[in-house]
Design an enzyme around this catalytic site. Structure first.
Site, PDB file in Angstrom:
ATOM      1  N   LYS A 198      44.349  36.532  35.056  1.00  0.00           N
ATOM      2  CA  LYS A 198      45.347  36.640  36.123  1.00  0.00           C
ATOM      3  C   LYS A 198      45.104  37.780  37.108  1.00  0.00           C
ATOM      4  CE  LYS A 198      48.715  36.514  33.013  1.00  0.00           C
ATOM      5  NZ  LYS A 198      50.039  36.927  32.617  1.00  0.00           N
ATOM      6  N   GLY A 351      38.219  43.345  26.443  1.00  0.00           N
ATOM      7  CA  GLY A 351      37.914  42.702  25.162  1.00  0.00           C
ATOM      8  C   GLY A 351      37.167  41.391  25.325  1.00  0.00           C
ATOM      9  N   GLY A 374      42.269  48.621  28.387  1.00  0.00           N
ATOM     10  CA  GLY A 374      43.367  49.101  29.227  1.00  0.00           C
ATOM     11  C   GLY A 374      43.051  50.453  29.838  1.00  0.00           C
TER      12      GLY A 374
END
Ligand code: ADP
Ligand code: MG
Length: 394
Positions: A198, A351, A374
């Site tokens: 996204k 990941g 992140g």
């Protein structure tokens, strides 16, 4: 980011608390399915042992919600670490408290102790000062080797540095060097590849990269939003209807700043989201109404690979398609091979992107595979990570 590193201080004969990221994946029986994160800390631990330090390791594992949960014990990690180090690793079933204190106090130089899961205590994530003080009380020096949690101001990451000299371990040093370079002093041509599911996950990164890169390559599910933003019909593809304006403004920003923004010109479409779906290659102006785009097409792959070929610095986060299904893995494979073959410093994070690199088998040809998805995204967004900021300056 001129931070103090492990080699900058004297740790000989000292008790050293190392914050590591042993948040490893476990199967149903509590078996470790991937020990990459444990292996990644070995250089720091071995260096400390060679310096005759006593090593106390602290980590979190999973999401135990601030209370002891047997399925999230770090005991299996202690066993695996002992195998990897080839020496005994002591384990204590708490991280603060009298037992942990006693165990740490009697730890001798050359010995290793792993504490129980930090997140069995809600104080860890709340960055509670008293909890941080208790952790600090176990040692004389603090080393942060947990890049993957350094975007979190937790007690073992941030609070503890108020009580002990704080330096970066070797893994952290590598992350700071590679990602720091991409943020503050990139080599050119600098090519970034952003993909994955996204746009909304990675807007901040795209915005900041547009200020730094020469070429920005977009693929994956998020490319559909950019295709739709240019006025094409995307059928049943994953698309974020509320992000079309944003995609259009990013396209404008790229034009204004002279960044070459590469978007797919052809895609692989499928009649359903499944490994055995019917699949075909179409131009972006010919996506059938009932079909969905699940990969970039071969013409697009060729253009992307050519752009990567000339790069001096490459940053990659997010696969080009649904690479988990072989029929939609070709775009990601082409990009992985192009990144591997480029005469560039290459940094890969995320990941799924790392899984893709491993599937293609080109890990060895990547300069740096980041251990923090992140955290690496936040750094690339230009944010200051609290865990890194808290490390002592040089
Ligand atoms: P990373 O973990 O590397 O940061 P993301 O989690 O953002 O990557 O995205 C990876 C996921 O995006 C994968 O599961 C992949 O299947 C999915 N994906 C990629 N392209 C598409 C697409 N065209 N449609 C739907 N999902 C996609
Ligand atoms: Mg992912």
């Amino acid at each position: 980011m001129d931070k103090k590193m492990l080699r900058d201080i004297d740790v000989s004969g000292k008790k050293v608390l190392v914050r590591v990221d042993y948040n490893v994946p476990l199967d149903k029986n509590g078996k470790i399915t991937d020990d990459t994160r444990i292996r990644a800390t070995i250089p720091t631990i071995q260096y400390l042992l060679k310096q005759n330090a006593a090593v106390v390791l602290a980590s979190h594992l999973g999401r135990p919600k601030g209370a002891p949960a047997p399925e999230f014990t770090l005991l299996p990690v202690a066993k695996r670490l002992a195998e990897l180090l080839g020496q005994k690793v002591e384990f204590i079933d708490e991280c603060v408290g009298s037992k942990a204190q006693a165990k740490a106090a009697e730890l001798k130089c050359g010995q290793v102790l792993l504490l129980e899961n930090l997140r069995f205590h809600p104080e860890e994530e709340k960055n509670n000062a008293e909890f941080a003080g208790k952790l600090a009380g176990l040692a004389e020096v603090y080393v942060n080797d947990a890049f993957g949690v350094s975007h979190r101001a937790h007690a073992s990451v941030e609070g503890i540095t108020k009580y002990l000299p704080a330096v970066a371990g070797f893994l952290m040093e590598k992350e700071i060097n590679f990602l720091g370079q991409a943020v503050s002093n990139p080599a050119h041509p600098y090519v970034a590849i952003i993909g994955g599911a996204k746009v909304s996950d990675k807007i901040g990164v795209i915005g900041n990269l547009l200020k730094k890169v020469d070429t920005l390559i977009i693929g994956g599910g998020m490319a559909n939003t950019f295709i739709a933003a240019q006025g094409y019909a995307v059928g049943k593809s994953l698309v974020e209807a509320d992000k079309l304006d944003l995609a259009r403004s990013l396209i404008d920003d790229a034009k204004k700043s002279g960044v070459s923004l590469l978007l797919p010109t052809d895609v692989v479409v499928a009649d359903k989201f499944a490994a055995d779906a019917q699949a075909k290659v179409v131009a972006i102006d010919a996506i059938p109404t009932e079909w969905m785009a699940l990969d970039i097409g071969p013409a697009t792959s060729k253009v992307y690979a050519a752009a990567l070929g000339g790069a001096k610095l490459i940053v990659w986060n997010g696969p080009m398609g649904v690479f988990e299904m072989d029929a939609f893995a070709k775009g990601t494979e082409a990009v992985a091979n192009a990144v591997a073959d480029a005469c560039a410093v290459s940094v890969v994070g995320g990941g799924d992107s790392i899984a893709a690199i491993e599937k293609v088998g080109v890990q060895a040809k990547i300069s740096h595979i980041s251990t923090g998805g992140g955290a690496s995204l936040e750094l690339l967004e230009g944010k200051v990570l609290p865990g890194i900021a808290a490390i002592n300056d040089k």
